[in-house]
Scaffold this motif. Structure first.
Motif, mmCIF file in Angstrom:
data_model
loop_
_atom_site.group_PDB
_atom_site.id
_atom_site.type_symbol
_atom_site.label_atom_id
_atom_site.label_comp_id
_atom_site.label_asym_id
_atom_site.label_seq_id
_atom_site.Cartn_x
_atom_site.Cartn_y
_atom_site.Cartn_z
ATOM 1 N N ALA A 5 0.728 -1.084 0.159
ATOM 2 C CA ALA A 5 -0.148 0.034 -0.021
ATOM 3 C C ALA A 5 0.966 1.162 -0.090
ATOM 4 O O ALA A 5 0.570 2.188 -0.675
ATOM 5 N N PHE A 6 1.818 1.182 0.913
ATOM 6 C CA PHE A 6 2.922 2.391 0.633
ATOM 7 C C PHE A 6 3.387 2.693 -0.493
ATOM 8 O O PHE A 6 3.691 3.563 -1.139
ATOM 9 N N HIS A 7 4.023 1.497 -1.222
ATOM 10 C CA HIS A 7 4.533 1.483 -2.401
ATOM 11 C C HIS A 7 3.640 2.012 -3.400
ATOM 12 O O HIS A 7 4.040 2.918 -4.565
ATOM 13 N N GLU A 8 2.350 1.898 -3.349
ATOM 14 C CA GLU A 8 1.260 2.088 -4.301
ATOM 15 C C GLU A 8 1.186 3.816 -4.305
ATOM 16 O O GLU A 8 1.080 4.554 -5.179
ATOM 17 N N ARG A 9 1.198 4.037 -3.238
ATOM 18 C CA ARG A 9 1.011 5.551 -2.756
ATOM 19 C C ARG A 9 2.289 6.495 -3.393
ATOM 20 O O ARG A 9 2.135 7.680 -4.031
ATOM 21 N N SER A 10 3.594 5.731 -3.412
ATOM 22 C CA SER A 10 4.782 6.558 -3.695
ATOM 23 C C SER A 10 4.892 6.090 -5.185
ATOM 24 O O SER A 10 5.863 6.723 -5.847
ATOM 25 N N GLN A 11 4.053 5.331 -5.832
ATOM 26 C CA GLN A 11 4.154 5.017 -7.258
ATOM 27 C C GLN A 11 5.531 4.062 -7.438
ATOM 28 O O GLN A 11 6.174 4.219 -8.549
ATOM 29 N N SER A 12 6.122 3.385 -6.421
ATOM 30 C CA SER A 12 7.214 2.718 -6.429
ATOM 31 C C SER A 12 6.946 1.204 -7.088
ATOM 32 O O SER A 12 7.152 0.505 -6.408
ATOM 33 N N TYR A 13 6.499 1.195 -8.206
ATOM 34 C CA TYR A 13 5.870 -0.186 -8.834
ATOM 35 C C TYR A 13 7.074 -1.245 -8.888
ATOM 36 O O TYR A 13 6.622 -2.195 -8.464
ATOM 37 N N PRO A 14 8.248 -1.224 -9.077
ATOM 38 C CA PRO A 14 9.181 -2.143 -9.003
ATOM 39 C C PRO A 14 9.240 -2.703 -7.561
ATOM 40 O O PRO A 14 9.309 -4.151 -7.532
ATOM 41 N N MET A 15 9.116 -2.019 -6.601
ATOM 42 C CA MET A 15 9.139 -2.612 -5.558
ATOM 43 C C MET A 15 7.905 -3.290 -4.878
ATOM 44 O O MET A 15 7.952 -4.242 -4.212
ATOM 45 N N ILE A 16 6.691 -2.913 -5.461
ATOM 46 C CA ILE A 16 5.354 -3.666 -5.213
ATOM 47 C C ILE A 16 5.715 -4.990 -5.642
ATOM 48 O O ILE A 16 5.353 -6.068 -4.837
ATOM 49 N N GLY A 17 6.353 -5.560 -6.785
ATOM 50 C CA GLY A 17 6.603 -6.844 -7.111
ATOM 51 C C GLY A 17 7.505 -7.607 -6.176
ATOM 52 O O GLY A 17 7.068 -8.723 -5.852
ATOM 53 N N LYS A 18 8.346 -7.147 -5.405
ATOM 54 C CA LYS A 18 8.893 -7.653 -4.396
ATOM 55 C C LYS A 18 8.231 -7.961 -3.333
ATOM 56 O O LYS A 18 7.888 -9.278 -2.776
ATOM 57 N N SER A 19 7.389 -7.212 -2.805
ATOM 58 C CA SER A 19 6.454 -7.393 -1.782
ATOM 59 C C SER A 19 5.420 -8.562 -2.225
ATOM 60 O O SER A 19 5.041 -9.305 -1.208
ATOM 61 N N VAL A 20 4.949 -8.443 -3.299
ATOM 62 C CA VAL A 20 3.732 -9.341 -4.031
ATOM 63 C C VAL A 20 4.590 -10.955 -3.689
ATOM 64 O O VAL A 20 3.937 -11.690 -3.233
ATOM 65 N N THR A 21 5.724 -11.036 -4.418
ATOM 66 C CA THR A 21 6.584 -12.064 -4.237
ATOM 67 C C THR A 21 6.801 -12.557 -2.861
ATOM 68 O O THR A 21 6.514 -13.939 -2.601
ATOM 69 N N GLY A 22 6.781 -11.720 -1.806
ATOM 70 C CA GLY A 22 7.121 -12.105 -0.431
ATOM 71 C C GLY A 22 5.717 -12.772 -0.027
ATOM 72 O O GLY A 22 5.768 -13.923 0.794
ATOM 73 N N ILE A 23 4.501 -11.987 -0.415
ATOM 74 C CA ILE A 23 3.489 -12.578 0.090
ATOM 75 C C ILE A 23 2.979 -13.903 -0.522
ATOM 76 O O ILE A 23 2.528 -15.154 0.369
ATOM 77 N N ILE A 24 3.142 -14.116 -1.714
ATOM 78 C CA ILE A 24 3.034 -15.358 -2.468
ATOM 79 C C ILE A 24 3.917 -16.669 -1.940
ATOM 80 O O ILE A 24 3.499 -17.870 -1.563
ATOM 81 N N LEU A 25 5.157 -16.297 -1.367
ATOM 82 C CA LEU A 25 5.902 -17.214 -0.881
ATOM 83 C C LEU A 25 5.606 -17.496 0.418
ATOM 84 O O LEU A 25 5.797 -18.914 1.042
ATOM 85 N N VAL A 26 4.890 -16.823 1.220
ATOM 86 C CA VAL A 26 4.304 -17.081 2.479
ATOM 87 C C VAL A 26 3.250 -18.100 2.425
ATOM 88 O O VAL A 26 3.075 -19.249 3.358
ATOM 89 N N TYR A 27 2.389 -17.894 1.406
ATOM 90 C CA TYR A 27 1.153 -18.473 1.183
ATOM 91 C C TYR A 27 1.547 -20.037 0.876
ATOM 92 O O TYR A 27 1.005 -20.933 1.130
ATOM 93 N N LEU A 28 2.891 -20.153 -0.163
ATOM 94 C CA LEU A 28 3.108 -21.211 -0.558
ATOM 95 C C LEU A 28 3.900 -22.167 0.648
ATOM 96 O O LEU A 28 3.769 -23.444 0.837
#
Length: 206
Positions: free
Chosen positions: A166-189
């Motif tokens: 959410a913070f990265h979306e506010r600052s439009q740091s889109y490359p960083m969003i991908g890293k956080s998304v990957t982290g969440i997916i790995l936690v689910y896995l």
């Protein structure tokens, strides 16, 4: 201390004088490596500075005590004093100083007291958020997520990763969003929740 005493002809204690004397004593004790005495003198200085509304300098002295606690490996007390220092900076109206001291405190105790570090980083993130600094907020909540993953507190880590997104979306740091998304997916896995991992992937990258 005589500066703090009153008498028939002295109705108010000389708090400024007491601050100066305690400060000198703290420096002398620290130089002599009498750390417990130095800590007490710094705390007395900070308490009097808070009373006289010198909140910024009180914050700096609480920080000095915390650094001494680190030297003597009293990490729990160090963390508490860094938090106290931050509260003085907030009251003084210098939230950036508060955030920086909380970040320093988190780094100071991260190895010995990881969950205490999470607490300090979360407070630093909240201050950054209030000051409309989403990049700083994301950085600190991201530190929380990584510590919590190492501590196997995966549900809490996922909450932090979602806040980081959410913070990265506010600052439009889109490359960083991908890293956080990957982290969440790995936690689910890691939790063998393959359906949730795929659903989150679809939602994030569609």
């Amino acid at each position: 201390m005589i500066c703090q005493k009153t008498s028939l002809f002295k109705w108010k204690p000389d708090l400024e004088g007491a601050i100066e004397e305690y400060s000198k004593a703290a420096t002398c004790f620290r130089t002599c490596k009498a750390y417990d005495l130095a800590k007490n003198a710094y705390i007395k200085t900070a308490e009097l500075q808070a009373i006289t509304n010198s909140k910024y300098y009180a914050g700096k002295n609480y920080e000095q005590v915390a650094l001494l606690c680190k030297e003597t490996k009293h990490f729990e007390q160090a963390a508490e004093l860094m938090e106290k220092s931050a509260s003085m900076f907030v009251e003084h109206g210098t939230p950036d100083s508060a955030r920086l001291v909380l970040e320093k405190g988190g780094k100071m105790v991260e190895k010995e007291l990881p969950l205490k570090a999470v607490h300090l980083y979360k407070k630093a993130s909240a201050i950054a958020d209030n000051e409309d600094r989403p990049n700083n907020a994301a950085e600190n909540i991201g530190k929380c997520a990584r510590i919590l993953i190492n501590e196997r507190k995966l549900d809490q880590a996922m909450e932090c990763l979602k806040k980081e997104i959410a913070f990265h979306e506010r600052s439009q740091s889109y490359p960083m969003i991908g890293k956080s998304v990957t982290g969440i997916i790995l936690v689910y896995l890691h939790n063998d929740d393959f359906a949730a991992a795929y659903a989150f992937y679809e939602k994030s990258f569609k």
